[in-house]
Design an enzyme around this catalytic site. Structure first.
Site, PDB file in Angstrom:
ATOM      1  N   HIS A 132       0.817  -1.222   0.000  1.00 15.73           N
ATOM      2  CA  HIS A 132       0.000   0.000   0.000  1.00 15.73           C
ATOM      3  C   HIS A 132       0.852   1.274   0.000  1.00 15.73           C
ATOM      4  CE1 HIS A 132      -3.639  -2.238   0.450  1.00 15.73           C
ATOM      5  NE2 HIS A 132      -3.340  -2.694   1.662  1.00 15.73           N
ATOM      6  N   ASP A 169      -2.822 -10.387  -2.587  1.00 16.09           N
ATOM      7  CA  ASP A 169      -3.345  -9.916  -1.299  1.00 16.09           C
ATOM      8  C   ASP A 169      -4.807  -9.492  -1.510  1.00 16.09           C
ATOM      9  OD1 ASP A 169      -2.134  -8.566   1.514  1.00 16.09           O
ATOM     10  OD2 ASP A 169      -3.891  -7.531   0.688  1.00 16.09           O
ATOM     11  N   HIS A 171      -6.367  -7.056  -0.591  1.00 13.35           N
ATOM     12  CA  HIS A 171      -6.547  -5.614  -0.770  1.00 13.35           C
ATOM     13  C   HIS A 171      -5.781  -5.130  -1.997  1.00 13.35           C
ATOM     14  CE1 HIS A 171      -6.966  -6.625   3.566  1.00 13.35           C
ATOM     15  NE2 HIS A 171      -8.141  -6.078   3.311  1.00 13.35           N
ATOM     16  N   ASP A 257      -4.704 -12.754   3.067  1.00 17.01           N
ATOM     17  CA  ASP A 257      -5.935 -12.245   3.677  1.00 17.01           C
ATOM     18  C   ASP A 257      -7.182 -12.454   2.815  1.00 17.01           C
ATOM     19  OD1 ASP A 257      -4.817 -10.391   1.977  1.00 17.01           O
ATOM     20  OD2 ASP A 257      -4.602  -8.815   3.492  1.00 17.01           O
TER      21      ASP A 257
HETATM   22 ZN   LIG Z   1      -4.131  -7.058   2.580  1.00 17.15          ZN
END
Ligand SMILES: [Zn+2]
Length: 365
Positions: A132, A169, A171, A257
């Site tokens: 991120h 991931d 996200h 995740d």
């Molecule tokens: Zn994540």
């Protein structure tokens, strides 16, 4: 494991006056520590070549980050109580600057071993996570974008011209996307839960810009996507995009995740799904880039299930199995049994239409 994320309540900084009672930050060592212990106790560690990490240098960080951001993390890390990487949700503990440098440097050392021909595949079990973090800001528990630092090191120090970064991931890999958005030499592909984190980020129409137009692909899968949707995305988008791009190296931002019990997403993958997706990537690497496939650990917040996902991933990466099988497989199979649903297929098929925008490389000679 010493990166200290403090007393946040899950992901909220403790704030008694607002009713947020101090607790344990969701990004704490436990899932990673337990993954390492399972890799050890299963006997797999003894079959692997251990690569000692080192601190990434400031110059290596500056290949992707601004000097202001590096200075900010360094200053926050020197405070007695630590600080934050930039968004108020990304704790920097005392000494976390050096630990984040070790995370990026671990990936760099792994790539150096790959470039030297000692190994073809590797896994950096590192924290803090990185995908991120943008050039100028930490966010989403990420300080420095280790996978981006590694990709630039691969290009500028190790001679790999074309690098593909796959990010599964749960996200969106927004930081990695933003760093390489205008660069056709780094193909970035992110499979993630639509509109999960960051908000309003990771849509299909974010496809790269300028010279990099066509070289960023997002597959924003609906919440509730399980093995059928993810494997459809791997088969119809990720593998064809890799085949077309023909990278010299595949990097993987490896978050767990999207597993069925993760608290920070609502996807439904099992340890066995990670094994299958890993096989697909490894086969692509064998076909395209002499087997070169290097992964860095990202998210995954279920301490009691991430270790089995990580073991399945690493067994497949090493081309072996151990005596340990996923003890939750039967339970997870129920969650994961859903077939590919039409609203999931529609997203994947729309993303698949972007693959032809990747130019086939001209190979000299
Ligand atoms: Zn994540």
């Amino acid at each position: 494991m010493w990166h200290d994320t403090g007393t946040s309540a899950g992901l909220l900084p403790a704030n008694p006056s607002a009713g947020v009672q101090p607790a344990v930050h969701v990004e704490n060592p436990e899932a990673k520590r337990r993954a390492h212990e399972l890799i050890h106790s299963s006997g797999l560690l003894a079959e692997l070549l251990a690569v000692e990490p080192r601190l990434a240098t400031e110059d290596e960080l500056l290949r992707v980050h601004t000097s202001e951001h590096v200075a900010h993390i360094k200053a926050q890390s020197a405070l007695p109580g630590g600080g934050d990487a930039g968004d108020g949700f990304s704790p920097v503990g005392r000494g976390s600057y050096e630990i984040a440098c070790l995370a990026a440097g671990g990936l760099i050392e792994l790539l150096t071993a790959v470039a030297g021909g000692d190994i073809t595949r590797g896994y950096a079990l590192i924290r803090p996570p990185g995908h991120h973090a943008t050039a100028s800001q930490g966010m989403g528990f990420c300080l420095f974008n280790s996978i981006a630092v590694a990709a630039r090191h691969a290009q500028e120090a190790l001679g790999f011209a074309r690098v593909a970064i796959v990010d599964w991931d749960a996200h969106h890999g927004n930081g990695t996307q933003s760093i390489f958005y205008s660069d056709p030499s780094v193909l970035t592909i992110s499979l993630h839960q639509a509109n999960c984190f960051p908000p309003n980020s990771g849509w299909i129409n974010e496809n790269g810009a300028g010279e990099g137009a066509g070289y960023n692909i997002n597959v924003p899968l609906p919440p509730g996507s399980g093995p059928a949707a993810y494997l459809h995305a791997m088969t119809e988008v990720v593998v064809p995009a890799l085949d077309r791009f023909a990278p010299d190296l595949i990097l993987l931002a490896n978050g767990y995740d999207a597993n069925v019990w993760d608290p920070l997403a609502r996807q439904m993958l099992t340890a066995d799904t990670y094994r299958t997706m890993t096989r697909q990537l490894a086969e692509a690497a064998d076909r395209l880039c002499h087997g070169r496939l290097v992964a860095g650990h990202e998210g995954g917040y279920t301490p009691w299930y991430v270790p089995f996902c990580a073991l399945a991933f690493l067994e497949e990466l090493a081309g072996t199995t151990t005596h340990v099988t996923d003890p939750l497989a039967a339970v997870a199979a129920g969650y994961a049994a859903e077939p590919l649903l039409s609203h999931q297929q529609a997203v994947v098929d729309e993303a698949a239409q972007l693959v032809p925008r990747i130019s086939i490389p001209v190979v000299a000679g």
